[in-house]
Design an enzyme around this catalytic site. Sequence first.
Site, short mmCIF file in Angstrom:
data_model
loop_
_atom_site.label_atom_id
_atom_site.label_comp_id
_atom_site.label_asym_id
_atom_site.label_seq_id
_atom_site.Cartn_x
_atom_site.Cartn_y
_atom_site.Cartn_z
CG ASP A 102 -19.94 -30.59 -31.93
OD1 ASP A 102 -19.38 -30.98 -32.98
OD2 ASP A 102 -19.82 -31.16 -30.83
N1 URA Z 1 -15.36 -31.41 -29.01
C1 URA Z 1 -16.70 -31.53 -29.09
O1 URA Z 1 -17.27 -32.49 -28.57
N2 URA Z 1 -17.38 -30.60 -29.76
C2 URA Z 1 -16.80 -29.52 -30.31
O2 URA Z 1 -17.49 -28.68 -30.90
C3 URA Z 1 -15.41 -29.40 -30.21
C4 URA Z 1 -14.70 -30.36 -29.55
#
Ligand code: URA
Length: 238
Positions: A102
């Site tokens: 993310d």
């Molecule tokens: N899980 C998440 O919630 N975000 C990420 O960036 C990677 C795994």
Amino acid sequence: MERLDKIISQRTQHTRSEIKKLIKDGAVTVDGEVCRLCDKKLDLSCEIEINGEPIGERYLYLMMNKPEGVVCAVRDNTCRTVIDILPQEFCNRGVFPAGRLDKDTTGLLILTNDGDFSHRIMSPNKEIEKYYIAETDKPLSDESIKMFEQGIIFRDGTKCKSAFAENLERTENYRVGVRISEGKYHQVKKMLAVCQVNVLKLTRISIGSLSLDVKLHKGECRKLSNVEIEQILFGKLN
Ligand code: URA
């Protein structure tokens, strides 16, 4: 098959006009033979040398310590991407992020221009484990830890595979370690949300048995060694 000038341009820092001149001048050999044709179509496994020096390798495998605020995409209209922050030497090599973190997640990200490799890392069938550390507003209860083991079920009914979660030593915030072997959208945050735990910060620490190089500052990247590439594909976390 790819044009000779294009292969050289992808694997070196030479400009188009320099490449054209090098080829015309006879400085370029393909499998030991001088080749003066810029548009010669070649198999990508050919050995190309310029003035007797082999050009860069066909595929590039990079480890990045992804910072917050950049998106895991090649291009984005509104936001800086992980490709925008690559050092110049890796810019025109056609690399892309192998998997997603993310925008606000930091840590280990692999970038490559090897589509097969990327597919193998991301394929849920390969079950390559990823370990994350989440800074949270509270610790996980014993019951939540069991739910991770049994397979968390999201609010929309999606069932996750069995995973591992542990409470880690507290620093400024509570810290929870999570190991998963799949990659659903916002998976770690959603799994913890099911347990009523909010994620304040999320960092990916490892993929397979390859851990983030602690010497890499946020935003920096470096090439992976062959051993490290194997650690991703074949290594199991301890
Ligand atoms: N899980 C998440 O919630 N975000 C990420 O960036 C990677 C795994």
